[in-house]
Design an enzyme around this catalytic site. Structure first.
Site, PDB file in Angstrom:
ATOM      1  CB  VAL A   8       0.144   1.135  -4.031  1.00 28.43           C
ATOM      2  CG1 VAL A   8      -0.019   2.631  -4.239  1.00 28.43           C
ATOM      3  CG2 VAL A   8       1.464   0.824  -3.362  1.00 28.43           C
ATOM      4  CB  SER A   9      -2.582  -3.352  -5.633  1.00 25.26           C
ATOM      5  OG  SER A   9      -3.849  -2.781  -5.396  1.00 25.26           O
ATOM      6  CB  SER A  10       1.997  -4.532  -6.683  1.00 25.52           C
ATOM      7  OG  SER A  10       1.996  -3.527  -7.673  1.00 25.52           O
ATOM      8  CD  GLN A  13      -0.468  -0.636  -8.083  1.00 25.29           C
ATOM      9  OE1 GLN A  13      -0.825  -0.779  -6.922  1.00 25.29           O
ATOM     10  NE2 GLN A  13      -1.305  -0.753  -9.105  1.00 25.29           N
ATOM     11  CB  SER A  38      -3.932  -7.410  -2.524  1.00 24.78           C
ATOM     12  OG  SER A  38      -5.320  -7.560  -2.697  1.00 24.78           O
TER      13      SER A  38
END
Length: 196
Positions: A8-10, A13, A38
């Site tokens: 997941v990007s962060s 999330q 990211s």
């Protein structure tokens, strides 16, 4: 061995959907590598640990190709490393054509998956170029209408002329001049340059 890669990007999330997909694919929980970072590049600790762990003949599952990364050129490079150098099978769960295990009509799964990935890469590149072109056109139209971009200019404070004179006569430093006018060094120097 079966391995899974979840990204997941962060940190805030949720990984539940991807973890459920790994469970459904019978990937042991201890073999799932997770990154909360990211996808702009492959400088990710979980991904690197997985690369060190996997061996020839292993299977690596990912939920969707964008969980591997965002940049298709880098995805292609990592795909080659995984399938050619590491000699593992890659399975993209929500895109069955990206499964290097299965032969189809006499063609190997690796060949089909490579071909599909090349097409996706091309489409992605064209879309990036189209987005960039649309952005440029949008900016040009907005500028014609007088819309300004960037931060609004800061008003020059009333004490600027006095502070500028002190700075220009070496009575105060640039740092002190910026502090007295409440701006950065760069902004203060820009005001000096632009002052008639």
């Amino acid at each position: 061995m079966r391995y899974g890669y979840v990204r997941v990007s962060s940190k805030d999330q949720n990984i539940d959907r991807q973890m459920a997909a790994m469970k459904a694919a019978d990937v042991p929980k201890k073999n799932i590598f997770i990154d909360k970072k990211s996808g702009k590049d492959f400088e990710r600790s979980g991904y690197k640990k997985m690369l060190r762990k996997i061996r020839t003949g292993d299977e690596v599952f990912i939920k969707s190709i964008d969980r591997l990364g965002r940049n298709y050129d880098e995805i292609l490079e990592q795909w080659r490393i995984l399938t050619r150098k590491k000699e593992v099978d890659l399975i993209v769960l929500d895109f069955p054509l990206l499964d290097t295990r299965n032969p189809s009509n006499g063609l190997t799964g690796k060949f089909i998956a490579d071909l599909v990935l090349q097409i996706l890469s091309y489409v992605s590149q064209i879309e990036r170029e189209n987005i960039h072109q649309r952005q440029l056109e949008g900016i040009a139209e907005a500028k014609k209408k007088g819309i300004r971009f960037g931060r609004p200019e800061r008003p020059i404070p009333d004490n600027f002329p006095r502070v500028r004179d002190l700075w220009e006569t070496d009575q105060i430093s640039l740092r002190k001049a910026a502090e007295l006018t409440g701006v950065s060094h760069g902004t203060f120097k820009k005001w000096v340059r632009n002052d008639p």
